[in-house]
Design a protein around this motif. Structure first.
Motif, PDB file in Angstrom:
ATOM      1  N   ASN A 208       6.998 -11.702  47.557  1.00 28.55           N
ATOM      2  CA  ASN A 208       7.501 -10.334  47.431  1.00 28.55           C
ATOM      3  C   ASN A 208       7.730  -9.660  48.788  1.00 28.55           C
ATOM      4  O   ASN A 208       8.028  -8.470  48.852  1.00 28.55           O
ATOM      5  N   GLY A 209       7.569 -10.434  49.860  1.00 27.13           N
ATOM      6  CA  GLY A 209       7.859  -9.906  51.184  1.00 27.13           C
ATOM      7  C   GLY A 209       6.661  -9.439  51.979  1.00 27.13           C
ATOM      8  O   GLY A 209       6.768  -9.234  53.190  1.00 27.13           O
ATOM      9  N   TYR A 210       5.502  -9.272  51.344  1.00 31.45           N
ATOM     10  CA  TYR A 210       4.300  -8.832  52.043  1.00 31.45           C
ATOM     11  C   TYR A 210       3.433 -10.028  52.442  1.00 31.45           C
ATOM     12  O   TYR A 210       3.317 -10.992  51.678  1.00 31.45           O
ATOM     13  N   PRO A 211       2.764  -9.980  53.589  1.00 34.23           N
ATOM     14  CA  PRO A 211       1.797 -11.029  53.921  1.00 34.23           C
ATOM     15  C   PRO A 211       0.520 -10.873  53.091  1.00 34.23           C
ATOM     16  O   PRO A 211       0.256  -9.793  52.548  1.00 34.23           O
TER      17      PRO A 211
END
Length: 231
Positions: A143-146
């Motif tokens: 989802n794009g978050y680390p």
């Protein structure tokens, strides 16, 4: 799990003695201690000669013919250690581990999973300063978050690279990615190697379960851009 401790040293006999005493006093002792000496000229070999304080079956001492730098020392030490153990505990001679440092690393390794490439201790300077902080793994997930913070309840943080100041490295990861690059001599060899481990083998973690003291003369953050010694 079989653990070999690897200590790389050069002309710091007093610090090496302190480091060895701390390693030998661990609540979970390493199965073997390998000391890799970069041709010290300060009497270090006498510590391991018959009658010396560290002439004992647990310790294997190897003195190189010349100073190969930290990079060469860790390259040769890991080459000697990895076929005989499950994990290698890496440190310089100015690393003083707390009594439960190895036990904490081993516990974190068991919790972290089979594909973990290495675990790093939390490192503090003589005045309690933060030192040798690893780089967080900021790789985006789907989802794009680390997800570096997912292990906080287990006192661990996902990292991308670290320095050779109390790292527990999986021997299978060494087999998969090879050895550190000895031609670095000094500076950057540990960053390159740990980046290689996390990219080509598996994740790595900083663990709050293991703590060490780094008795480095200069406690400020080191950078090749601000180094004053031309050598």
């Amino acid at each position: 799990m079989t653990v070999y401790a690897l200590i790389v040293t050069y002309n710091r006999r007093a610090l090496l003695c302190e480091c060895l005493e701390a390693v030998l006093s661990q609540t979970r002792r390493p199965d073997r201690v390998l000391v890799l000496d970069n041709a010290s000229t300060d009497g270090t070999p006498a510590l391991f000669a018959p009658g010396g304080p560290f002439c004992q079956p647990l310790i294997q001492y190897k003195r190189l013919d010349r100073n190969t730098g930290g990079a060469g020392g860790f390259c040769e030490g890991i080459r000697r250690a990895w076929p005989h153990c499950d994990w290698i505990w890496l440190m310089d001679d100015d690393t003083i581990p707390a009594p439960d440092a190895l036990a904490g690393l081993c516990a974190a390794a068991e919790e972290a999973g089979e594909k973990t490439s290495f675990l790093a201790s939390t490192v503090f300077g003589p005045g309690g300063e933060p030192m040798n902080l690893p780089a967080l793994d900021l790789t985006p997930t789907a989802n794009g978050y680390p997800d570096w913070y997912f292990g906080l309840q287990q006192q661990r943080v996902k990292i991308q690279s670290a320095t050779f100041v109390s790292l527990l490295v999986r021997a299978q990861a060494v087999q998969a990615v090879g050895l550190p690059l000895d031609w670095y001599f000094l500076w950057g060899d540990d960053t390159e190697y740990t980046l290689r481990l996390t990219r080509y083998y598996g994740p790595a973690y900083l663990t709050g379960q293991s703590r060490v003291l780094h008795k480095r003369f200069e406690t400020k953050k080191l950078s090749v851009l601000t180094e004053n010694n031309p050598a």
